[in-house]
Design a protein around this motif. Structure first.
Motif, PDB file in Angstrom:
ATOM      1  N   ALA A 183      46.617 -27.684   8.202  1.00  0.00           N
ATOM      2  CA  ALA A 183      46.037 -28.998   7.906  1.00  0.00           C
ATOM      3  C   ALA A 183      44.767 -29.217   8.735  1.00  0.00           C
ATOM      4  O   ALA A 183      43.760 -29.723   8.231  1.00  0.00           O
ATOM      5  N   GLY A 184      44.797 -28.815  10.006  1.00  0.00           N
ATOM      6  CA  GLY A 184      43.609 -28.917  10.863  1.00  0.00           C
ATOM      7  C   GLY A 184      42.486 -28.031  10.358  1.00  0.00           C
ATOM      8  O   GLY A 184      41.321 -28.434  10.344  1.00  0.00           O
TER       9      GLY A 184
ATOM     10  N   GLU B 188      40.843 -29.691   7.346  1.00  0.00           N
ATOM     11  CA  GLU B 188      39.932 -30.775   7.769  1.00  0.00           C
ATOM     12  C   GLU B 188      38.645 -30.190   8.353  1.00  0.00           C
ATOM     13  O   GLU B 188      37.547 -30.653   8.056  1.00  0.00           O
TER      14      GLU B 188
ATOM     15  N   GLU C 273      36.503 -28.707   5.612  1.00  0.00           N
ATOM     16  CA  GLU C 273      35.876 -29.793   4.845  1.00  0.00           C
ATOM     17  C   GLU C 273      34.678 -30.368   5.610  1.00  0.00           C
ATOM     18  O   GLU C 273      33.605 -30.596   5.041  1.00  0.00           O
TER      19      GLU C 273
ATOM     20  N   TRP D 104      47.038 -33.433  14.873  1.00  0.00           N
ATOM     21  CA  TRP D 104      46.658 -34.407  13.837  1.00  0.00           C
ATOM     22  C   TRP D 104      45.391 -35.182  14.173  1.00  0.00           C
ATOM     23  O   TRP D 104      44.885 -35.943  13.347  1.00  0.00           O
ATOM     24  N   LYS D 105      44.856 -35.007  15.382  1.00  0.00           N
ATOM     25  CA  LYS D 105      43.596 -35.677  15.750  1.00  0.00           C
ATOM     26  C   LYS D 105      42.378 -34.895  15.245  1.00  0.00           C
ATOM     27  O   LYS D 105      41.247 -35.344  15.401  1.00  0.00           O
ATOM     28  N   ILE D 106      42.628 -33.735  14.640  1.00  0.00           N
ATOM     29  CA  ILE D 106      41.534 -32.966  14.039  1.00  0.00           C
ATOM     30  C   ILE D 106      41.301 -33.536  12.647  1.00  0.00           C
ATOM     31  O   ILE D 106      41.999 -33.196  11.684  1.00  0.00           O
ATOM     32  N   THR D 107      40.357 -34.475  12.585  1.00  0.00           N
ATOM     33  CA  THR D 107      40.019 -35.092  11.305  1.00  0.00           C
ATOM     34  C   THR D 107      38.509 -35.063  11.116  1.00  0.00           C
ATOM     35  O   THR D 107      37.748 -34.984  12.090  1.00  0.00           O
ATOM     36  N   ASN D 108      38.132 -35.152   9.875  1.00  0.00           N
ATOM     37  CA  ASN D 108      36.721 -35.200   9.525  1.00  0.00           C
ATOM     38  C   ASN D 108      36.037 -36.349  10.277  1.00  0.00           C
ATOM     39  O   ASN D 108      34.972 -36.169  10.864  1.00  0.00           O
ATOM     40  N   ASN D 109      36.670 -37.528  10.281  1.00  0.00           N
ATOM     41  CA  ASN D 109      36.094 -38.702  10.955  1.00  0.00           C
ATOM     42  C   ASN D 109      35.965 -38.500  12.456  1.00  0.00           C
ATOM     43  O   ASN D 109      34.950 -38.857  13.052  1.00  0.00           O
ATOM     44  N   ASN D 110      36.993 -37.935  13.093  1.00  0.00           N
ATOM     45  CA  ASN D 110      36.932 -37.720  14.544  1.00  0.00           C
ATOM     46  C   ASN D 110      35.840 -36.714  14.923  1.00  0.00           C
ATOM     47  O   ASN D 110      35.141 -36.897  15.919  1.00  0.00           O
TER      48      ASN D 110
END
Length: 112
Positions: free
Chosen positions: A37-38, A41, A44, A97-103
């Motif tokens: 999942a990371g 992201e 992406e 889960w803190k690996i996000t496009n926004n972060n």
């Protein structure tokens, strides 16, 4: 199409560190669904910003590189883990889960 380049050796990482002013690196485990999942992201994010240098390593294949980064920069190893390097230092890092496009976009904006 992915713009990610895989890092496989300490020498390759050190060269990158010397040559690039700023880049993101993902430590990825190829056996963990959270890591996948990371990775998704991260990929992406990289595809949406081809002007940003983004790299990854597979922990199972590049354990010496992962250990080198943890020891050199005093960032406890986690997987998945994204690190933003700026001027040969760690400017930001996140895991799981803190690996996000926004972060990642926020970290990039804060370090421009």
């Amino acid at each position: 199409m992915s713009v990610l380049e895989q890092i496989q050796s300490v020498e390759q990482f050190d060269t990158l560190l010397q040559k690039k002013e700023q880049f993101f690196l993902l430590k990825h485990s190829n056996t963990c669904p959270i890591s996948q999942a990371g990775y998704d992201e991260f990929n992406e994010f990289a595809n949406a910003r081809p002007e940003i240098d983004c790299y990854y390593l597979v922990v199972q294949e590049a354990r010496p590189v992962s250990n080198h980064i943890a020891e050199t920069f005093h960032v406890k190893h986690e997987s998945p883990q994204t690190i933003l390097f700026v001027k040969q230092g760690v400017a930001w890092h996140a895991s799981h889960w803190k690996i996000t496009n926004n972060n990642m976009a926020d970290a990039l904006a804060e370090n421009q």
